[in-house]
Design a protein around this motif. Structure first.
Motif, short mmCIF file in Angstrom:
data_model
loop_
_atom_site.label_atom_id
_atom_site.label_comp_id
_atom_site.label_asym_id
_atom_site.label_seq_id
_atom_site.Cartn_x
_atom_site.Cartn_y
_atom_site.Cartn_z
N ASP A 203 43.77 -42.02 24.42
CA ASP A 203 44.02 -40.81 25.19
C ASP A 203 44.65 -41.17 26.54
OD1 ASP A 203 41.84 -40.89 27.44
OD2 ASP A 203 40.76 -41.36 25.59
N PRO A 204 45.26 -40.20 27.24
CA PRO A 204 45.98 -40.51 28.48
C PRO A 204 45.14 -41.22 29.54
CG PRO A 204 46.56 -38.32 27.72
CD PRO A 204 45.45 -38.80 26.83
N GLN A 205 43.90 -40.79 29.74
CA GLN A 205 43.07 -41.41 30.77
C GLN A 205 42.76 -42.86 30.42
OE1 GLN A 205 39.49 -39.25 31.71
NE2 GLN A 205 38.76 -40.76 33.17
N THR A 206 42.43 -43.12 29.15
CA THR A 206 42.15 -44.49 28.72
C THR A 206 43.41 -45.34 28.78
OG1 THR A 206 40.42 -43.64 27.24
CG2 THR A 206 41.17 -45.89 26.86
N THR A 207 44.54 -44.74 28.44
CA THR A 207 45.81 -45.45 28.53
C THR A 207 46.06 -45.94 29.94
OG1 THR A 207 46.85 -44.30 26.67
CG2 THR A 207 48.33 -45.19 28.36
#
Length: 377
Positions: A203-207
């Motif tokens: 997901d974007p935050q983990t990326t």
């Protein structure tokens, strides 16, 4: 907007893409492709495939370089040539001053230990704990149990999951699994780290967290990182240089800030459009029409701290226009400030519609990328 110093020449507001030089011009490069082509032969009635052709570029030691392209562009073949899993049909691939394309057997296996690999889907062994997954390449390399234990402990701390030592992959989140994958890739102290779509499943935050981790690893360890991706946002956040592949060829390359502000090839332009970094505020986009209004709307790309102020001040002074700043976005890309400005150029002044034409000609004279979006009342 307060005007900055007027001493800089307007041509300095934006740079031309700087092509990554060929191997002969980069003796200190970590990776060199020297006139490389890769063709897969016909198989079971299927025709042969030309995966790469005319590949000639270098990746600087200690850098972070993004290699971007759509499916079928040749990215997978490129990365398999770097780690020696494939041999080029013609040309040479040199990694850390060794012609890896000429190595076989034990020499190749030893060279591959200096090239770490991070995968999109983690490729962890479900029957092994996080610590045991990281230990695997060290066991294969013949390290002692004591040295393996110390190294694994060090790596778990480096990637921020020291408390996950005894957890199995099924007990870890996607981001934690990728951190284990990164630690495993670093186990044998490689000089090159290949990231093959390593954030595509996140997901974007983990990326963002994983990309921050890779940036920290690059700073602390000095390892050269090669990002294989189809996401321009990943290149934008982490890379300093970028190579754009299309149909097996390098179609554009250079510093990330140069490519973002002045893309030349249509495939690069499409990647940037999809990244939507230049999307307009809704309040402004809803006002833009294509019929002539009181102001023409022009979007320009600028580079450097204060470059936007300088451009607007020069434009207003040299053309005698009352320029309006309708929208602005400033990012730091590849260590440089890159901005997208949306300007309102009056069309009801004494110059009439000619003011817009004069503005575009002025911007073109100094190689400033610009496009007319329409008009506002």
């Amino acid at each position: 907007m307060k005007a900055a110093s007027m001493n800089a020449h307007p041509s300095l507001l934006i740079g031309e893409p700087v092509k990554i030089q060929d191997g002969s011009a980069q003796p200190h490069a970590m990776v060199r492709f020297e006139t490389v082509a890769k063709t897969y032969p016909a198989y079971r009635g299927k025709p042969g495939v030309v995966a790469l052709q005319g590949i000639d570029f270098s990746i600087a030691r200690g850098s972070i370089t993004g290699v971007i392209g759509r499916s079928g562009a040749g990215k997978s073949s490129l990365v398999r040539l770097i780690n020696g899993l494939e041999k080029p049909s013609t040309g040479r691939v040199v990694v850390d001053n060794r012609d890896i394309s000429a190595l076989t057997g034990r020499e190749l296996r030893l060279a591959q230990r200096s090239i770490g690999m991070i995968f999109q889907h983690f490729n962890l062994l479900s029957s092994r704990t996080a610590a045991d997954n990281i230990a695997l390449p060290l066991e294969i390399a013949g390290w002692s149990k004591a040295d393996i234990k110390a190294r694994v402990t060090e790596l778990l701390a480096l990637v921020g999951i020291a408390d996950k030592h005894d957890r199995y992959p099924s007990e870890l989140s996607g981001g934690q699994k990728q951190r284990v994958g990164i630690a495993r890739a670093l186990a044998t102290r490689p000089s090159v780290l290949l990231s093959d779509e390593a954030t595509s499943a996140l997901d974007p935050q983990t990326t963002r967290a994983i990309l921050d981790l890779l940036a920290n690893i690059n700073r602390e360890l000095g390892v050269t990182i090669v990002l294989i991706t189809h996401e321009m946002s990943v290149v934008r956040q982490l890379a300093r240089d970028v190579v754009v592949l299309d149909a097996g060829r390098v179609v554009e390359s250079g510093h990330v800030a140069d490519i973002f502000t002045h893309p030349k090839h249509p495939i690069t332009q499409s990647f940037l459009a999809e990244a939507s970094g230049d999307s307009l505020p809704v309040s402004l986009a809803s006002r833009i029409v294509q019929e002539p209004g009181s102001h023409a709307v022009i979007r320009v790309q600028v580079r450097g701290a204060g470059a936007g102020d300088t451009l607007i001040a020069r434009l207003a002074r040299e053309l005698g226009l009352d320029v309006s700043l309708l929208s602005a976005r400033i990012d730091e890309i590849g260590g440089q400030h890159v901005g997208s400005l949306v300007l309102g150029i009056p069309v009801s002044d004494s110059g009439g519609e000619g003011a817009t034409t004069r503005t575009l000609a002025w911007l073109s004279q100094y190689q400033v990328s610009a496009e007319r979006l329409g008009y506002v009342a």
